[in-house]
Design a protein around this motif. Structure first.
Motif, PDB file in Angstrom:
ATOM      1  N   LEU A  24       0.803  -1.253  -0.012  1.00  0.00           N
ATOM      2  CA  LEU A  24      -0.182  -0.096   0.084  1.00  0.00           C
ATOM      3  C   LEU A  24       0.923   1.465  -0.080  1.00  0.00           C
ATOM      4  O   LEU A  24       0.278   2.364  -0.270  1.00  0.00           O
ATOM      5  CB  LEU A  24      -0.894  -0.153   1.129  1.00  0.00           C
ATOM      6  N   ARG A  45      -8.498  -7.967   3.547  1.00  0.00           N
ATOM      7  CA  ARG A  45      -9.424  -7.208   2.679  1.00  0.00           C
ATOM      8  C   ARG A  45     -10.278  -6.229   3.893  1.00  0.00           C
ATOM      9  O   ARG A  45     -10.598  -5.105   3.694  1.00  0.00           O
ATOM     10  CB  ARG A  45     -10.234  -7.981   1.868  1.00  0.00           C
ATOM     11  N   TYR A  91      -7.775  -3.296   4.975  1.00  0.00           N
ATOM     12  CA  TYR A  91      -7.127  -2.394   4.048  1.00  0.00           C
ATOM     13  C   TYR A  91      -8.014  -2.176   2.657  1.00  0.00           C
ATOM     14  O   TYR A  91      -7.750  -1.670   1.970  1.00  0.00           O
ATOM     15  CB  TYR A  91      -5.790  -3.022   3.246  1.00  0.00           C
ATOM     16  N   GLY A  92      -9.084  -3.135   2.742  1.00  0.00           N
ATOM     17  CA  GLY A  92     -10.194  -3.168   1.712  1.00  0.00           C
ATOM     18  C   GLY A  92      -9.721  -3.500   0.376  1.00  0.00           C
ATOM     19  O   GLY A  92      -8.423  -4.136   0.404  1.00  0.00           O
ATOM     20  N   TYR A 149      -8.353  -2.582  -2.242  1.00  0.00           N
ATOM     21  CA  TYR A 149      -7.463  -2.074  -2.787  1.00  0.00           C
ATOM     22  C   TYR A 149      -6.215  -2.891  -2.416  1.00  0.00           C
ATOM     23  O   TYR A 149      -5.015  -2.874  -3.187  1.00  0.00           O
ATOM     24  CB  TYR A 149      -6.937  -0.675  -2.185  1.00  0.00           C
TER      25      TYR A 149
END
Lengths: 186, 176
Positions: free
Chosen positions: B63, B103, B106-107, B109
């Protein structure tokens, strides 16, 4: 005749569409509404992760006393991930100092040594009501932190209302933090 | 003779340039070993589990660097996430559960391969749309060309040509 017009117009139209998309992205970047370094947080409007960390005491050692987010239940709280090794954290120290007069701030020292954190607080001031030591960065991962400083605003029920990645500049305070605080009545 | 030697010179020059490039390529590939961000002490002792960890790491986005997987990246966060993946694998968590856990923090992404949902529908379907659009353009262009070739002379054009031919014949006729 019509064939020539098509082959002439099509690249023009394609270029026009590209220019429009690029222009919109550029406008977004310049006006500050589009920032690729600001990732959305999945925790917004969801309860903050359970957090229980050893508490930093000002002598530079940690005691058995722990810090948790539930300590602040019943009032809004800012959760600020910081580190003594992080330069932007120094830059946002005055902003946190100012905010500490309006709202309780829980500091989480991300991948830091307690003696370094203590020295940092002595030099740049301590706006925090309590500081938890996240020595291995696991709590940071729990919260979806991808770089310090990061600031989360929690409402009185411990629900995340806002996440800002990066230092709290004057612009960030005015456009995002203050309005969010006002919405919580703080 | 002059031209021939000139050509020879060019050929030799091009040959030398190509030879140089080939030597350079061999040199580069011989001296550079692929760089791995992962260090030996991070790796799991069990090769099967390590293989799973590597495979998972390649699907997860770093990220901080954003366009590298955590397997490729040297960033601190990437190392922490690799460690997280490996400790979960060692604890017996399934690959799907590890992905779901990350997920949740951090989603989407964090996934380098975005899932098909409402937000990514356009992303997934746009290649199909472009292929259809391209097909449409090709079809239109072919129909136009076909129409242009197939057009017969109409009566007015025929009459005009007849007239032109007739006047040319009368002009070319030798004067008497």
């Amino acid at each position: 005749m019509s064939q020539m017009r098509l082959s002439f117009l099509l690249p023009l139209v394609a270029f026009g569409i590209l220019a429009l998309v690029g222009g919109m992205a550029l406008y977004g970047t310049l006006s500050g509404s589009r920032d690729p370094t600001q990732l959305p947080s999945v925790f917004v409007d969801k309860p903050a992760p359970q957090t229980n960390l050893p508490r930093l005491v000002q002598t530079g050692s940690t005691t058995g006393n722990n810090v948790s987010v539930t300590m602040f239940q019943g009032k809004p709280v800012l959760v600020n991930f910081f580190a003594s090794w992080c330069a932007p954290c120094r830059a946002e120290a005055p902003a946190l100092e100012m905010l500490s007069k309006r709202v309780a701030i829980l500091g989480i020292a991300y991948k830091d040594r307690s003696e370094d954190t203590t020295a940092f607080l002595q030099q740049y001031g301590n706006p925090f009501q309590a500081i938890g030591m996240d020595a291995d960065g696991r709590t940071g991962i729990e919260w979806g932190v991808y770089g310090v400083p990061e600031t989360y605003l929690l409402d009185s029920n411990g629900v995340v209302k806002l996440r800002h990645a990066g230092p709290l500049t004057r612009g960030v305070l005015e456009t995002t933090i203050f309005p969010a605080l006002e919405a919580l009545g703080s | 003779m002059m031209i021939a030697t000139g050509l020879w010179r060019t050929h030799i020059l091009i040959g030398l340039v190509l030879l140089n490039m080939a030597i350079g390529l061999v040199f580069i590939s011989a001296t550079t070993t692929p760089a791995y961000a992962i260090t030996a002490e991070e790796m799991l002792a069990n090769p099967v589990l390590e293989e799973r960890a590597r495979n998972l790491s390649k699907q997860l986005r770093c990220l901080v660097c954003q366009n590298q997987s955590i397997d490729d990246s040297d960033a601190d966060l990437a190392r922490d996430l690799r460690r997280e993946v490996r400790s979960q694998i060692a604890a017996g968590t399934s690959d799907g559960a590890i992905i779901d856990q990350l997920r949740a923090k951090y989603g989407d992404y964090v996934l380098l391969n975005p899932p098909l949902d409402q937000a990514t529908l356009f992303l997934w379907l746009s290649p199909l749309g472009f292929i259809l659009l391209g097909g449409l353009i090709v079809m239109m262009a072919r129909r136009q060309r076909g129409a242009a070739i197939a057009t017969e002379l109409d009566a007015a054009e025929r009459a005009r040509i007849e007239k032109m031919l007739a006047s040319r014949d009368s002009e070319n006729r030798p004067k008497t």
